[in-house]
Design a protein around this motif. Sequence first.
Motif, PDB file in Angstrom:
ATOM      1  N   THR A 269       0.838  -1.215   0.000  1.00  0.00           N
ATOM      2  CA  THR A 269       0.000   0.000   0.000  1.00  0.00           C
ATOM      3  C   THR A 269       0.870   1.261   0.000  1.00  0.00           C
ATOM      4  O   THR A 269       0.601   2.229  -0.716  1.00  0.00           O
ATOM      5  N   ILE A 270       1.956   1.241   0.812  1.00  0.00           N
ATOM      6  CA  ILE A 270       2.869   2.402   0.868  1.00  0.00           C
ATOM      7  C   ILE A 270       3.571   2.576  -0.475  1.00  0.00           C
ATOM      8  O   ILE A 270       3.697   3.696  -0.999  1.00  0.00           O
ATOM      9  N   LEU A 271       4.032   1.470  -1.093  1.00  0.00           N
ATOM     10  CA  LEU A 271       4.741   1.568  -2.381  1.00  0.00           C
ATOM     11  C   LEU A 271       3.833   2.112  -3.476  1.00  0.00           C
ATOM     12  O   LEU A 271       4.291   2.809  -4.388  1.00  0.00           O
ATOM     13  N   LYS A 272       2.543   1.803  -3.413  1.00  0.00           N
ATOM     14  CA  LYS A 272       1.613   2.314  -4.423  1.00  0.00           C
ATOM     15  C   LYS A 272       1.428   3.829  -4.302  1.00  0.00           C
ATOM     16  O   LYS A 272       1.105   4.500  -5.283  1.00  0.00           O
ATOM     17  N   GLU A 273       1.647   4.365  -3.120  1.00  0.00           N
ATOM     18  CA  GLU A 273       1.532   5.813  -2.943  1.00  0.00           C
ATOM     19  C   GLU A 273       2.713   6.550  -3.595  1.00  0.00           C
ATOM     20  O   GLU A 273       2.626   7.744  -3.860  1.00  0.00           O
ATOM     21  N   TYR A 274       3.832   5.826  -3.799  1.00  0.00           N
ATOM     22  CA  TYR A 274       5.032   6.443  -4.380  1.00  0.00           C
ATOM     23  C   TYR A 274       5.491   5.558  -5.552  1.00  0.00           C
ATOM     24  O   TYR A 274       6.467   4.787  -5.434  1.00  0.00           O
ATOM     25  N   PRO A 275       4.813   5.628  -6.694  1.00  0.00           N
ATOM     26  CA  PRO A 275       5.024   4.671  -7.789  1.00  0.00           C
ATOM     27  C   PRO A 275       6.386   4.779  -8.475  1.00  0.00           C
ATOM     28  O   PRO A 275       6.732   3.888  -9.243  1.00  0.00           O
ATOM     29  N   SER A 276       7.146   5.835  -8.232  1.00  0.00           N
ATOM     30  CA  SER A 276       8.422   5.984  -8.932  1.00  0.00           C
ATOM     31  C   SER A 276       9.626   5.611  -8.075  1.00  0.00           C
ATOM     32  O   SER A 276      10.752   5.646  -8.540  1.00  0.00           O
ATOM     33  N   VAL A 277       9.416   5.263  -6.796  1.00  0.00           N
ATOM     34  CA  VAL A 277      10.530   5.014  -5.876  1.00  0.00           C
ATOM     35  C   VAL A 277      10.921   3.536  -5.938  1.00  0.00           C
ATOM     36  O   VAL A 277      10.069   2.644  -5.912  1.00  0.00           O
ATOM     37  N   ARG A 278      12.247   3.268  -6.006  1.00  0.00           N
ATOM     38  CA  ARG A 278      12.793   1.919  -6.016  1.00  0.00           C
ATOM     39  C   ARG A 278      13.303   1.564  -4.615  1.00  0.00           C
ATOM     40  O   ARG A 278      13.808   2.426  -3.904  1.00  0.00           O
ATOM     41  N   ILE A 279      13.164   0.281  -4.231  1.00  0.00           N
ATOM     42  CA  ILE A 279      13.605  -0.157  -2.894  1.00  0.00           C
ATOM     43  C   ILE A 279      14.438  -1.425  -2.983  1.00  0.00           C
ATOM     44  O   ILE A 279      14.389  -2.159  -3.967  1.00  0.00           O
ATOM     45  N   GLU A 280      15.226  -1.655  -1.924  1.00  0.00           N
ATOM     46  CA  GLU A 280      15.946  -2.916  -1.748  1.00  0.00           C
ATOM     47  C   GLU A 280      15.300  -3.680  -0.597  1.00  0.00           C
ATOM     48  O   GLU A 280      15.088  -3.132   0.480  1.00  0.00           O
ATOM     49  N   ILE A 281      14.992  -4.976  -0.837  1.00  0.00           N
ATOM     50  CA  ILE A 281      14.468  -5.852   0.215  1.00  0.00           C
ATOM     51  C   ILE A 281      15.648  -6.677   0.702  1.00  0.00           C
ATOM     52  O   ILE A 281      16.160  -7.538  -0.014  1.00  0.00           O
ATOM     53  N   ALA A 282      16.132  -6.377   1.934  1.00  0.00           N
ATOM     54  CA  ALA A 282      17.355  -7.001   2.458  1.00  0.00           C
ATOM     55  C   ALA A 282      16.993  -8.018   3.529  1.00  0.00           C
ATOM     56  O   ALA A 282      16.337  -7.684   4.505  1.00  0.00           O
TER      57      ALA A 282
END
Length: 519
Positions: free
Chosen positions: A436-449
């Motif tokens: 839900t949080i990622l959908k609010e910021y559709p252009s941001v990339r993340i690393e799942i560590a």
Amino acid sequence: MKKIWPWLLLLLLLIFFCVWSKKDNIHVSSSTHPQPVLVQHNVQGSQYVDYTLVQKNDQYTLSGNFKNIKQQTHFGEILAQSGEKLIITNTSTNETLQGDPAVALTNKILPHFAKHYNDGKIAYHNQKLTVYGTVDNYEAQRQMQRLLNSTTLNSSDESNVHVATMPIAYAIHKDNKMLHAEGIFNDVTQINQIKSHLPTNTTSNFQVKENHTDTGSLSIVEKFLPIFLSQYIKGDIIYAEEKLTVTGNVHSQAELDEVNALLANTTILVSNQTVVDPDILEQEAVKQARLAALSAEEKVRQEAAKNVALATRQAQDEAKKQAKLYAEREAKRQAEAAEKARREAEKSAAQQAQDEAEKQVKLDAEQEAKRQAEAAEKARLELARAAARARLAEEAKEAEMKSKIVNLFKLENIEFNVNKSTLTSKGQATVNKLATILKEYPSVRIEIAGHTDSDGSATYNQKLSQSRVDMVKTKLIAQAIDATRLVARGYGETKPLVPNTTRTNKAKNRRVEINILGE
């Protein structure tokens, strides 16, 4: 005859020594109370006093070893105040004996013993004071126990309660919706007083025995049962030895206050051990923490939006101001140039006008080139400022997103089944919130560590951490998150937060972290 005299002299000395050694047993009293009868005293050696005070057939007999006569006769004086007579028999005295605290405690309990105990005794042997006998009621027995416990002396009460009628006894146990009741009552009417308030699914074991009486507990329990049945999660109502004991857990402080108010004003002895359920208290604390976190998150979001709006307005106002100044300067410049050209044209001949026109054209061209250079520099500066504002907006967006993710992971972790890469139901719920949080910021990339503790081999931990972050990535893609925005890396046991020396530290090192990589 001459041989007899030394023996006679030795015998006289022996008689004198015996009389002298017993001089501390002489006792004179003018009291009007019944006095102890001194039957026999033997001098013995011992480290501590040791005595037995026996009560039988309304008569008290004392025997044992004491420090002095005063210790013995004081027992008789205390009994005399209750109209009792003490016979002192087979006792001895020795000033070196210890045990004053035991004698003092005996003096303290003796009036209560004489009033409530029958066919009993008080014995002090091997540095322990013990009370035996039959007590006429339970409260008298409890009072004796309180008196014995008022000092640090080793003591015990081995008495039994005997009354003409026995008090009824019963217990009601509740565990969620399960109820069980049992007890001993005088008649069926008393049983019905309890059963009439219990649900039909209650299991019970009631017995009727004669010569059992109620001191008022049933009327109190009748008033209390509706509260117990509706508000207690689990608990017990126990009435035994004329004492009502209530234990258990309720849902809230308001319910506990209601219970305390009802049980505070009673005519019987009540022990109320009711508490608010610890699980409910913990749930309320978690709820309050979650609300505080959401409030802080909303405050950060509103502040960021406010800063972005303010920066935008300031940029727009500055642009309008610069445009207005430029138009005013340009209009003034053109007006001055026109006026100058008009005057030069009137004053010069055609050639002069032509030269002046050429000169003016050249000047205009230079000024225009200068103006265009200035405009280009201004445009460059405006672009630089706009880029800076865009970076600020992007940083604010990333900060806002990071705040949401941090607040989420303060309250929840991405949980997996033990030694597996499959998510628990709680872990799936946390991944859904992350999506839900990622959908609010559709252009941001993340690393799942992914990280593990040091249990197991390094190869196994590396493989487990990678499979777990791959599972999180798969679940996020299933939530319509673009795969190009997600980087899943398993670090195994290579990056612990704390040393893997305790179970608590290992639990901290088993984690999944979300790192923002930018747009």
